[in-house]
Write a protein that holds these residues in place. Structure first.
Motif, PDB file in Angstrom:
ATOM      1  N   LEU A  79       6.789   1.436   0.937  1.00 26.25           N
ATOM      2  CA  LEU A  79       6.592   2.849   0.609  1.00 26.25           C
ATOM      3  C   LEU A  79       7.179   3.768   1.678  1.00 26.25           C
ATOM      4  O   LEU A  79       7.481   4.928   1.392  1.00 26.25           O
ATOM      5  N   ARG A  80       7.347   3.263   2.890  1.00 30.28           N
ATOM      6  CA  ARG A  80       7.926   4.093   3.961  1.00 30.28           C
ATOM      7  C   ARG A  80       9.362   4.479   3.642  1.00 30.28           C
ATOM      8  O   ARG A  80       9.862   5.501   4.119  1.00 30.28           O
ATOM      9  N   GLU A  81      10.035   3.665   2.833  1.00 33.03           N
ATOM     10  CA  GLU A  81      11.417   3.949   2.440  1.00 33.03           C
ATOM     11  C   GLU A  81      11.482   4.634   1.087  1.00 33.03           C
ATOM     12  O   GLU A  81      12.584   4.947   0.614  1.00 33.03           O
ATOM     13  N   MET A  82      10.342   4.862   0.438  1.00 31.15           N
ATOM     14  CA  MET A  82      10.311   5.489  -0.885  1.00 31.15           C
ATOM     15  C   MET A  82       9.271   6.614  -0.892  1.00 31.15           C
ATOM     16  O   MET A  82       8.190   6.474  -1.459  1.00 31.15           O
ATOM     17  N   PRO A  83       9.579   7.732  -0.224  1.00 31.26           N
ATOM     18  CA  PRO A  83       8.590   8.805  -0.075  1.00 31.26           C
ATOM     19  C   PRO A  83       8.127   9.392  -1.407  1.00 31.26           C
ATOM     20  O   PRO A  83       6.977   9.807  -1.530  1.00 31.26           O
ATOM     21  N   LEU A  84       9.017   9.460  -2.413  1.00 32.66           N
ATOM     22  CA  LEU A  84       8.617  10.025  -3.704  1.00 32.66           C
ATOM     23  C   LEU A  84       7.596   9.128  -4.394  1.00 32.66           C
ATOM     24  O   LEU A  84       6.590   9.619  -4.935  1.00 32.66           O
ATOM     25  N   LEU A  85       7.827   7.816  -4.358  1.00 34.95           N
ATOM     26  CA  LEU A  85       6.867   6.879  -4.948  1.00 34.95           C
ATOM     27  C   LEU A  85       5.547   6.941  -4.190  1.00 34.95           C
ATOM     28  O   LEU A  85       4.462   6.910  -4.801  1.00 34.95           O
ATOM     29  N   ALA A  86       5.628   7.045  -2.864  1.00 35.30           N
ATOM     30  CA  ALA A  86       4.402   7.161  -2.065  1.00 35.30           C
ATOM     31  C   ALA A  86       3.629   8.417  -2.459  1.00 35.30           C
ATOM     32  O   ALA A  86       2.400   8.390  -2.613  1.00 35.30           O
ATOM     33  N   LEU A  87       4.357   9.533  -2.657  1.00 32.74           N
ATOM     34  CA  LEU A  87       3.714  10.779  -3.058  1.00 32.74           C
ATOM     35  C   LEU A  87       3.000  10.622  -4.401  1.00 32.74           C
ATOM     36  O   LEU A  87       1.860  11.068  -4.571  1.00 32.74           O
ATOM     37  N   LEU A  88       3.640   9.960  -5.356  1.00 34.67           N
ATOM     38  CA  LEU A  88       3.032   9.746  -6.675  1.00 34.67           C
ATOM     39  C   LEU A  88       1.779   8.882  -6.579  1.00 34.67           C
ATOM     40  O   LEU A  88       0.778   9.138  -7.261  1.00 34.67           O
ATOM     41  N   LEU A  89       1.815   7.867  -5.718  1.00 34.92           N
ATOM     42  CA  LEU A  89       0.636   7.019  -5.534  1.00 34.92           C
ATOM     43  C   LEU A  89      -0.502   7.795  -4.872  1.00 34.92           C
ATOM     44  O   LEU A  89      -1.675   7.627  -5.238  1.00 34.92           O
ATOM     45  N   THR A 103      -3.701   1.721   6.029  1.00 35.66           N
ATOM     46  CA  THR A 103      -3.429   2.867   5.162  1.00 35.66           C
ATOM     47  C   THR A 103      -2.564   2.361   4.008  1.00 35.66           C
ATOM     48  O   THR A 103      -2.175   1.185   3.972  1.00 35.66           O
ATOM     49  N   LEU A 104      -2.261   3.238   3.079  1.00 33.88           N
ATOM     50  CA  LEU A 104      -1.465   2.822   1.930  1.00 33.88           C
ATOM     51  C   LEU A 104      -0.105   2.294   2.370  1.00 33.88           C
ATOM     52  O   LEU A 104       0.393   1.295   1.844  1.00 33.88           O
ATOM     53  N   GLU A 105       0.510   2.945   3.356  1.00 34.54           N
ATOM     54  CA  GLU A 105       1.844   2.533   3.784  1.00 34.54           C
ATOM     55  C   GLU A 105       1.818   1.282   4.659  1.00 34.54           C
ATOM     56  O   GLU A 105       2.821   0.570   4.737  1.00 34.54           O
ATOM     57  N   THR A 106       0.707   1.004   5.327  1.00 37.90           N
ATOM     58  CA  THR A 106       0.632  -0.254   6.073  1.00 37.90           C
ATOM     59  C   THR A 106       0.346  -1.410   5.125  1.00 37.90           C
ATOM     60  O   THR A 106       0.783  -2.533   5.371  1.00 37.90           O
ATOM     61  N   LEU A 107      -0.379  -1.142   4.039  1.00 39.93           N
ATOM     62  CA  LEU A 107      -0.632  -2.188   3.035  1.00 39.93           C
ATOM     63  C   LEU A 107       0.612  -2.479   2.205  1.00 39.93           C
ATOM     64  O   LEU A 107       0.845  -3.617   1.799  1.00 39.93           O
ATOM     65  N   ILE A 108       1.426  -1.414   1.953  1.00 41.46           N
ATOM     66  CA  ILE A 108       2.671  -1.578   1.186  1.00 41.46           C
ATOM     67  C   ILE A 108       3.803  -0.987   2.026  1.00 41.46           C
ATOM     68  O   ILE A 108       4.197   0.178   1.831  1.00 41.46           O
ATOM     69  N   PRO A 109       4.357  -1.725   2.979  1.00 38.99           N
ATOM     70  CA  PRO A 109       5.367  -1.180   3.910  1.00 38.99           C
ATOM     71  C   PRO A 109       6.584  -0.585   3.207  1.00 38.99           C
ATOM     72  O   PRO A 109       7.211   0.342   3.741  1.00 38.99           O
TER      73      PRO A 109
END
Length: 314
Positions: free
Chosen positions: A127-137, A119-125
């Protein structure tokens, strides 16, 4: 970040169910349906919140700076009915729930085989500590998928036969966003839900993305003379930008400005029209009159007929 909102939502939904819905089910002897009704209640309450939010933002704008006067209120009322069906049913959310069950079964089978889908967070770990950036992606990737879904709706004749229900409206308002054929809506819901699952969008963030996306789409369909300026129109789809897409000269395969939220996709793939400053007449001159002025049921039936004609032409 979203935990307080989630807790508030759970509290409100639970209070409504326990205070009003559950006693009614008990009195009617229908308690065996309690779990199903509680799930539907979550969808319905979310839909009500969406409708209130969209109305509060878009209706004042339409009253202050309309592109054109409302001359066919019956057509607008038909669109209101479409909105009530779409927002209280919430096809994208339902598709996400159904696909989640399918995904869990698939992931269980893959896990037994020793493979875990990325998933996106397993490919870029990180992101688990940056929920806002993950949301934007998540928003960026989902919007990219929506651009291509919308473009495919115009590229393939059979798909546009269904999508023409949406484009036939000559009296466009913010209610027009949900004016879609049921089959077209179902395809769109599965598409959006599948992309969300593929990149691993958490359910809470998925709900937030759906709400923000539908607010933006309703605004882009609004009968309001509003541009975001030379720079802003390249960052976010405005009512002027999207009205060009709904113009009579842009119907069918000649469409421009397919972007749902971010115009950058139109710019990258050469389908943007940033230069036209006018607010064109909307509608599809080639669509049957019933798709423009008929009621909901007539439009659904004739949408299927247009689909049949398109398939026969193929």
């Amino acid at each position: 970040m979203l935990d307080p909102l989630i807790r508030l939502w759970v509290d409100v939904s639970g209070a409504v169910f326990e205070g009003a819905v559950q006693p009614a089910l008990y009195a009617a002897g229908l308690m065996m349906w309690a779990d199903d009704v509680q799930e539907w209640l979550d969808f319905a309450l979310l839909g009500i919140v969406q409708i209130v939010l969209v109305y509060a933002v878009c209706r004042p704008l339409e009253a202050v700076r309309p592109v054109e006067p409302v001359s066919n209120r019956a057509a607008v009322l038909t669109d209101v009915f479409y909105t009530l069906l779409a927002r209280l049913g919430l096809l994208p959310l339902i598709a996400f729930v159904l696909l989640s069950s399918a995904e869990r079964m698939l992931n269980g089978w893959l896990a037994d085989a020793g493979f875990v889908p990325p998933t996106l967070e397993t490919l870029i770990p990180a992101l688990r500590e940056m929920p806002l950036l993950a949301l934007l992606l998540y928003v960026l990737i989902l919007d990219f998928g929506e651009y291509w879904r919308h473009r495919f709706q115009h590229m393939f004749g059979w798909w546009y036969a269904l999508h023409s229900v949406h484009h036939a409206q000559r009296q466009m308002t913010f209610w027009t966003d949900d004016r879609n054929h049921l089959l077209d809506d179902a395809i769109a819901a599965v598409w959006f839900g599948a992309v969300a699952l593929l990149i691993g969008v958490p359910p809470a963030q998925f709900v937030l993305i759906v709400m923000l996306r539908q607010l933006a789409e309703s605004l882009s369909h609004a009968n309001v003379r509003l541009s975001f300026g030379r720079v802003g129109e390249r960052l976010l789809v405005s009512p002027r930008f999207h009205r060009i897409h709904h113009g009579e000269l842009s119907a069918g395969e000649d469409g421009r400005n397919y972007a749902v939220l971010l115009p950058v996709w139109d710019w990258i793939f050469g389908t943007a029209d940033f230069d036209r400053k006018s607010y064109p007449r909307t509608g599809d001159p080639n669509a049957p009159e019933s798709l423009a002025t008929g009621g909901w049921l007539r439009q659904q039936i004739d949408g299927f007929r247009e689909l049949g004609r398109a398939l026969r032409r193929r």
